[in-house]
Design an enzyme around this catalytic site. Sequence first.
Site, PDB file in Angstrom:
ATOM      1  N   ALA A   1      20.217   4.211  37.511  1.00  0.00           N
ATOM      2  CA  ALA A   1      20.459   3.010  38.305  1.00  0.00           C
ATOM      3  C   ALA A   1      19.238   2.135  38.078  1.00  0.00           C
ATOM      4  O   ALA A   1      18.118   2.632  38.077  1.00  0.00           O
ATOM      5  CB  ALA A   1      20.587   3.377  39.775  1.00  0.00           C
TER       6      ALA A   1
ATOM      7  N   SER B   1      20.678   8.170  39.972  1.00  0.00           N
ATOM      8  CA  SER B   1      20.953   7.869  41.380  1.00  0.00           C
ATOM      9  C   SER B   1      22.367   7.345  41.579  1.00  0.00           C
ATOM     10  O   SER B   1      22.742   6.333  40.993  1.00  0.00           O
ATOM     11  CB  SER B   1      20.017   6.769  41.890  1.00  0.00           C
ATOM     12  OG  SER B   1      18.757   7.260  42.114  1.00  0.00           O
TER      13      SER B   1
ATOM     14  N   TYR C   1       7.598   9.652  40.756  1.00  0.00           N
ATOM     15  CA  TYR C   1       7.148   9.182  42.079  1.00  0.00           C
ATOM     16  C   TYR C   1       7.256  10.247  43.158  1.00  0.00           C
ATOM     17  O   TYR C   1       6.689  10.116  44.236  1.00  0.00           O
ATOM     18  CB  TYR C   1       7.897   7.911  42.518  1.00  0.00           C
ATOM     19  CG  TYR C   1       9.392   8.064  42.713  1.00  0.00           C
ATOM     20  CD1 TYR C   1       9.918   8.750  43.795  1.00  0.00           C
ATOM     21  CD2 TYR C   1      10.283   7.519  41.800  1.00  0.00           C
ATOM     22  CE1 TYR C   1      11.284   8.891  43.974  1.00  0.00           C
ATOM     23  CE2 TYR C   1      11.647   7.647  41.955  1.00  0.00           C
ATOM     24  CZ  TYR C   1      12.146   8.344  43.048  1.00  0.00           C
ATOM     25  OH  TYR C   1      13.493   8.486  43.205  1.00  0.00           O
ATOM     26  N   GLU C   2       7.997  11.329  42.858  1.00  0.00           N
ATOM     27  CA  GLU C   2       8.092  12.412  43.839  1.00  0.00           C
ATOM     28  C   GLU C   2       6.812  13.243  43.862  1.00  0.00           C
ATOM     29  O   GLU C   2       6.642  14.102  44.724  1.00  0.00           O
ATOM     30  CB  GLU C   2       9.290  13.310  43.506  1.00  0.00           C
ATOM     31  CG  GLU C   2      10.630  12.613  43.701  1.00  0.00           C
ATOM     32  CD  GLU C   2      11.802  13.480  43.282  1.00  0.00           C
ATOM     33  OE1 GLU C   2      12.263  14.284  44.108  1.00  0.00           O
ATOM     34  OE2 GLU C   2      12.253  13.355  42.123  1.00  0.00           O
TER      35      GLU C   2
ATOM     36  N   ASN D   1      21.176  -3.936  41.173  1.00  0.00           N
ATOM     37  CA  ASN D   1      20.705  -5.143  41.845  1.00  0.00           C
ATOM     38  C   ASN D   1      20.358  -6.126  40.740  1.00  0.00           C
ATOM     39  O   ASN D   1      19.490  -5.874  39.926  1.00  0.00           O
ATOM     40  CB  ASN D   1      19.520  -4.852  42.766  1.00  0.00           C
ATOM     41  CG  ASN D   1      18.528  -3.879  42.193  1.00  0.00           C
ATOM     42  OD1 ASN D   1      18.778  -2.672  42.126  1.00  0.00           O
ATOM     43  ND2 ASN D   1      17.400  -4.388  41.753  1.00  0.00           N
TER      44      ASN D   1
ATOM     45  N   HIS E   1      11.707  12.888  39.483  1.00  0.00           N
ATOM     46  CA  HIS E   1      11.023  11.611  39.277  1.00  0.00           C
ATOM     47  C   HIS E   1       9.518  11.775  39.419  1.00  0.00           C
ATOM     48  O   HIS E   1       9.030  12.547  40.252  1.00  0.00           O
ATOM     49  CB  HIS E   1      11.489  10.578  40.318  1.00  0.00           C
ATOM     50  CG  HIS E   1      12.951  10.271  40.255  1.00  0.00           C
ATOM     51  ND1 HIS E   1      13.881  11.008  40.932  1.00  0.00           N
ATOM     52  CD2 HIS E   1      13.630   9.302  39.589  1.00  0.00           C
ATOM     53  CE1 HIS E   1      15.090  10.502  40.693  1.00  0.00           C
ATOM     54  NE2 HIS E   1      14.966   9.480  39.879  1.00  0.00           N
TER      55      HIS E   1
ATOM     56  N   HIS F   1      20.688  12.753  45.249  1.00  0.00           N
ATOM     57  CA  HIS F   1      20.466  13.598  44.075  1.00  0.00           C
ATOM     58  C   HIS F   1      20.725  15.031  44.502  1.00  0.00           C
ATOM     59  O   HIS F   1      20.055  15.543  45.389  1.00  0.00           O
ATOM     60  CB  HIS F   1      19.020  13.482  43.579  1.00  0.00           C
ATOM     61  CG  HIS F   1      18.735  12.182  42.901  1.00  0.00           C
ATOM     62  ND1 HIS F   1      18.481  12.083  41.558  1.00  0.00           N
ATOM     63  CD2 HIS F   1      18.675  10.931  43.392  1.00  0.00           C
ATOM     64  CE1 HIS F   1      18.279  10.815  41.248  1.00  0.00           C
ATOM     65  NE2 HIS F   1      18.382  10.097  42.349  1.00  0.00           N
TER      66      HIS F   1
ATOM     67  N   MET G   1      12.883   3.680  37.454  1.00  0.00           N
ATOM     68  CA  MET G   1      11.788   4.629  37.709  1.00  0.00           C
ATOM     69  C   MET G   1      12.015   5.974  37.019  1.00  0.00           C
ATOM     70  O   MET G   1      11.501   6.999  37.487  1.00  0.00           O
ATOM     71  CB  MET G   1      11.644   4.848  39.219  1.00  0.00           C
ATOM     72  CG  MET G   1      11.541   3.563  40.029  1.00  0.00           C
ATOM     73  SD  MET G   1      11.574   3.885  41.794  1.00  0.00           S
ATOM     74  CE  MET G   1      11.812   2.217  42.428  1.00  0.00           C
ATOM     75  N   SER G   2      12.787   5.964  35.961  1.00  0.00           N
ATOM     76  CA  SER G   2      13.111   7.260  35.325  1.00  0.00           C
ATOM     77  C   SER G   2      13.309   7.090  33.826  1.00  0.00           C
ATOM     78  O   SER G   2      12.770   6.174  33.215  1.00  0.00           O
ATOM     79  CB  SER G   2      14.394   7.809  35.954  1.00  0.00           C
ATOM     80  OG  SER G   2      15.508   6.986  35.622  1.00  0.00           O
TER      81      SER G   2
ATOM     82  N   HIS H   1      17.892   1.401  49.005  1.00  0.00           N
ATOM     83  CA  HIS H   1      18.355   2.565  48.253  1.00  0.00           C
ATOM     84  C   HIS H   1      19.859   2.751  48.457  1.00  0.00           C
ATOM     85  O   HIS H   1      20.573   3.147  47.539  1.00  0.00           O
ATOM     86  CB  HIS H   1      17.583   3.816  48.696  1.00  0.00           C
ATOM     87  CG  HIS H   1      17.868   5.033  47.867  1.00  0.00           C
ATOM     88  ND1 HIS H   1      17.693   5.057  46.494  1.00  0.00           N
ATOM     89  CD2 HIS H   1      18.348   6.261  48.196  1.00  0.00           C
ATOM     90  CE1 HIS H   1      18.038   6.256  46.028  1.00  0.00           C
ATOM     91  NE2 HIS H   1      18.439   6.987  47.041  1.00  0.00           N
TER      92      HIS H   1
HETATM   93  N1  HPA Z   1      13.569  -1.617  40.292  1.00  0.00           N
HETATM   94  C1  HPA Z   1      13.212  -0.363  40.003  1.00  0.00           C
HETATM   95  N2  HPA Z   1      14.051   0.663  40.078  1.00  0.00           N
HETATM   96  C2  HPA Z   1      15.314   0.422  40.477  1.00  0.00           C
HETATM   97  C3  HPA Z   1      15.750  -0.865  40.796  1.00  0.00           C
HETATM   98  C4  HPA Z   1      14.825  -1.948  40.703  1.00  0.00           C
HETATM   99  O1  HPA Z   1      15.125  -3.130  40.971  1.00  0.00           O
HETATM  100  N3  HPA Z   1      17.054  -0.762  41.142  1.00  0.00           N
HETATM  101  C5  HPA Z   1      17.400   0.543  41.028  1.00  0.00           C
HETATM  102  N4  HPA Z   1      16.353   1.270  40.616  1.00  0.00           N
END
Ligand code: HPA
Length: 271
Positions: free
Chosen positions: A111, A28, A83-84, A233, A81, A59, A209-210, A246
């Site tokens: 990310a 990402s 989650y998609e 973050n 992903h 993406h 998440m990847s 996001h």
């Molecule tokens: N958690 C999960 N996935 C993420 C995060 C997070 O804090 N930041 C970027 N992708």
Amino acid sequence: MTEKFKKAAEFILSGLNYKPTVGIVLGSGLGGLADVIVADKIIQYKDIVGFPISTVEGHKGQLILGTLGGKKVVAMQGRFHYYEGYSMDQVTFPIRVMKFLGVETLVVSNAAGGLNPDYATGDIMVINDHINNFPHNPLIGKNIDELGVRFPDMSKTYDRELINRAHQIAANNGFKLQEGVYVGSSGPTLETPAEYRMLRLLGADTTGMSTVPEVIVAHHQGMRVFGLSVVTNGSKPADPNGETTHEEVQNVANSVAPKLTVLITKIIESL
Ligand code: HPA
């Protein structure tokens, strides 16, 4: 069982007079690295039979074949992903195809949220291990014996030599490089404060998440793996009420692009 991978690989290689030895997966907001690849061929995922279509903002959904760091590479600008709604077979399909393209080393980036309280937003972490917190494992099902064993050892999944080189490259270029454990979960929800604390207690330094599914499949089929997390973050357990969007994830990822580009280019040069 491998026919569909071979077919996709044949299509991707058509018209090219070489085979890429390095595969790159851009996470990402990290697609900018693609700009420094001297491209010979760009293929939209939708044109490759068997490839799912990326649905996330930021993406792009294309495969780039070209040269980076003096090596022939194939880069995924956009990944799939869990989650998609894709199956693990779909999420990891491109990694299987890479095997048939001739890829020996996989470079993955993501990310991620920072769990380690010493990490700050914008830090890069070289991954030395992972925790599979997905509700699934991409190797569940009939094993593809032609590619790898039923019960892969995972003790040396992330190549130590490449991690050491990454530290050297970061030092030579005057930036800090963290090293630690990435935990991958399904998403798409970001973690609750309690979940951030739990993942930290489990021993992870970044969360996302990847990556984990792709790395498991790459390792299964004998690829050398190098992984990077960009902390978009930071320090969630220390700042449990800071919200994450996001957009913020993408902005931070974009701002780290120059360092990431140096690191990945030099690692590939060293192969
Ligand atoms: N958690 C999960 N996935 C993420 C995060 C997070 O804090 N930041 C970027 N992708």
